[in-house]
Design a protein around this motif. Structure first.
Motif, mmCIF file in Angstrom:
data_model
loop_
_atom_site.group_PDB
_atom_site.id
_atom_site.type_symbol
_atom_site.label_atom_id
_atom_site.label_comp_id
_atom_site.label_asym_id
_atom_site.label_seq_id
_atom_site.Cartn_x
_atom_site.Cartn_y
_atom_site.Cartn_z
ATOM 1 N N TRP A 37 -3.926 0.517 -6.397
ATOM 2 C CA TRP A 37 -4.696 -0.029 -5.277
ATOM 3 C C TRP A 37 -6.184 -0.158 -5.591
ATOM 4 O O TRP A 37 -6.756 -1.219 -5.448
ATOM 5 C CB TRP A 37 -4.480 0.813 -4.024
ATOM 6 C CG TRP A 37 -4.975 0.066 -2.834
ATOM 7 C CD1 TRP A 37 -6.153 0.247 -2.175
ATOM 8 C CD2 TRP A 37 -4.331 -1.029 -2.194
ATOM 9 N NE1 TRP A 37 -6.271 -0.650 -1.160
ATOM 10 C CE2 TRP A 37 -5.167 -1.452 -1.140
ATOM 11 C CE3 TRP A 37 -3.135 -1.693 -2.399
ATOM 12 C CZ2 TRP A 37 -4.831 -2.503 -0.304
ATOM 13 C CZ3 TRP A 37 -2.805 -2.731 -1.560
ATOM 14 C CH2 TRP A 37 -3.644 -3.125 -0.525
ATOM 15 N N ASP A 38 -6.838 0.889 -6.010
ATOM 16 C CA ASP A 38 -8.274 0.806 -6.296
ATOM 17 C C ASP A 38 -8.595 0.967 -7.777
ATOM 18 O O ASP A 38 -9.759 1.067 -8.146
ATOM 19 C CB ASP A 38 -9.028 1.898 -5.518
ATOM 20 C CG ASP A 38 -9.166 1.556 -4.047
ATOM 21 O OD1 ASP A 38 -9.185 0.358 -3.721
ATOM 22 O OD2 ASP A 38 -9.241 2.485 -3.230
ATOM 23 N N THR A 39 -7.571 0.994 -8.628
ATOM 24 C CA THR A 39 -7.839 1.277 -10.038
ATOM 25 C C THR A 39 -7.680 0.065 -10.947
ATOM 26 O O THR A 39 -8.397 -0.049 -11.928
ATOM 27 C CB THR A 39 -6.910 2.388 -10.549
ATOM 28 O OG1 THR A 39 -5.555 2.009 -10.323
ATOM 29 C CG2 THR A 39 -7.177 3.699 -9.828
ATOM 30 N N LEU A 40 -6.759 -0.817 -10.650
ATOM 31 C CA LEU A 40 -6.515 -1.969 -11.519
ATOM 32 C C LEU A 40 -7.018 -3.245 -10.863
ATOM 33 O O LEU A 40 -7.091 -3.337 -9.636
ATOM 34 C CB LEU A 40 -5.013 -2.101 -11.807
ATOM 35 C CG LEU A 40 -4.378 -0.954 -12.593
ATOM 36 C CD1 LEU A 40 -2.878 -1.149 -12.672
ATOM 37 C CD2 LEU A 40 -4.969 -0.872 -13.984
ATOM 38 N N PRO A 41 -7.365 -4.242 -11.670
ATOM 39 C CA PRO A 41 -7.822 -5.509 -11.090
ATOM 40 C C PRO A 41 -6.725 -6.135 -10.214
ATOM 41 O O PRO A 41 -5.579 -6.225 -10.618
ATOM 42 C CB PRO A 41 -8.099 -6.396 -12.306
ATOM 43 C CG PRO A 41 -8.034 -5.522 -13.497
ATOM 44 C CD PRO A 41 -7.358 -4.257 -13.114
ATOM 45 N N GLY A 42 -7.093 -6.522 -9.029
ATOM 46 C CA GLY A 42 -6.133 -7.111 -8.106
ATOM 47 C C GLY A 42 -5.421 -6.091 -7.263
ATOM 48 O O GLY A 42 -4.814 -6.427 -6.252
ATOM 49 N N GLY A 43 -5.484 -4.842 -7.656
ATOM 50 C CA GLY A 43 -4.885 -3.764 -6.892
ATOM 51 C C GLY A 43 -3.397 -3.926 -6.670
ATOM 52 O O GLY A 43 -2.675 -4.487 -7.486
ATOM 53 N N VAL A 46 -1.476 -7.503 -6.803
ATOM 54 C CA VAL A 46 -1.050 -8.099 -8.072
ATOM 55 C C VAL A 46 0.095 -7.316 -8.697
ATOM 56 O O VAL A 46 1.035 -7.894 -9.237
ATOM 57 C CB VAL A 46 -2.247 -8.170 -9.050
ATOM 58 C CG1 VAL A 46 -1.802 -8.619 -10.429
ATOM 59 C CG2 VAL A 46 -3.300 -9.105 -8.500
ATOM 60 N N TRP A 47 0.049 -5.990 -8.606
ATOM 61 C CA TRP A 47 1.008 -5.159 -9.329
ATOM 62 C C TRP A 47 2.201 -4.745 -8.479
ATOM 63 O O TRP A 47 3.328 -4.726 -8.961
ATOM 64 C CB TRP A 47 0.299 -3.913 -9.873
ATOM 65 C CG TRP A 47 -0.817 -4.271 -10.778
ATOM 66 C CD1 TRP A 47 -2.135 -4.353 -10.462
ATOM 67 C CD2 TRP A 47 -0.716 -4.648 -12.140
ATOM 68 N NE1 TRP A 47 -2.861 -4.748 -11.536
ATOM 69 C CE2 TRP A 47 -2.018 -4.938 -12.593
ATOM 70 C CE3 TRP A 47 0.336 -4.768 -13.035
ATOM 71 C CZ2 TRP A 47 -2.287 -5.334 -13.892
ATOM 72 C CZ3 TRP A 47 0.065 -5.156 -14.330
ATOM 73 C CH2 TRP A 47 -1.226 -5.435 -14.744
#
Length: 96
Positions: A37-43, A46-47
């Protein structure tokens, strides 16, 4: 009278691949939504969201087709739906 011995081989049907796929997608949508949620681009959008939507679609298809392992399909639908609902709520709360 003849003494015939009939043996019946009763085996449990294995869970269908579609039901297992729904469950796996639902389980994978959890870390894809929560951890990203707040760690990867797109949160989580996207994932986790694509996995959650796929879990719901595949799970509904498995249940509709009468696949074995309906519990696994229901679990995949439940997990995917919960992750979609969580993203909607988090987005609504974050926007307000």
């Amino acid at each position: 009278m003849s003494n015939t011995n009939h043996s019946v081989n009763v085996q449990r049907e294995s869970t269908s691949r579609t039901s297992i796929a729904a469950l796996v997608l639902g389980v994978l949508s959890l870390p894809g939504s929560l951890l990203a949620w707040d760690t990867l681009p797109g949160g989580g959008f996207v994932w986790g969201l694509p996995l959650a939507i796929a879990a719901v679609v595949v799970g509904v298809k498995a249940v509709r087709d009468g696949a074995t392992g309906r519990a696994a399909a229901f679990a995949g639908v439940f997990l995917g739906g919960a992750m979609i609902a969580m993203m909607v709520v988090w987005t609504a709360v974050g926007a307000g």
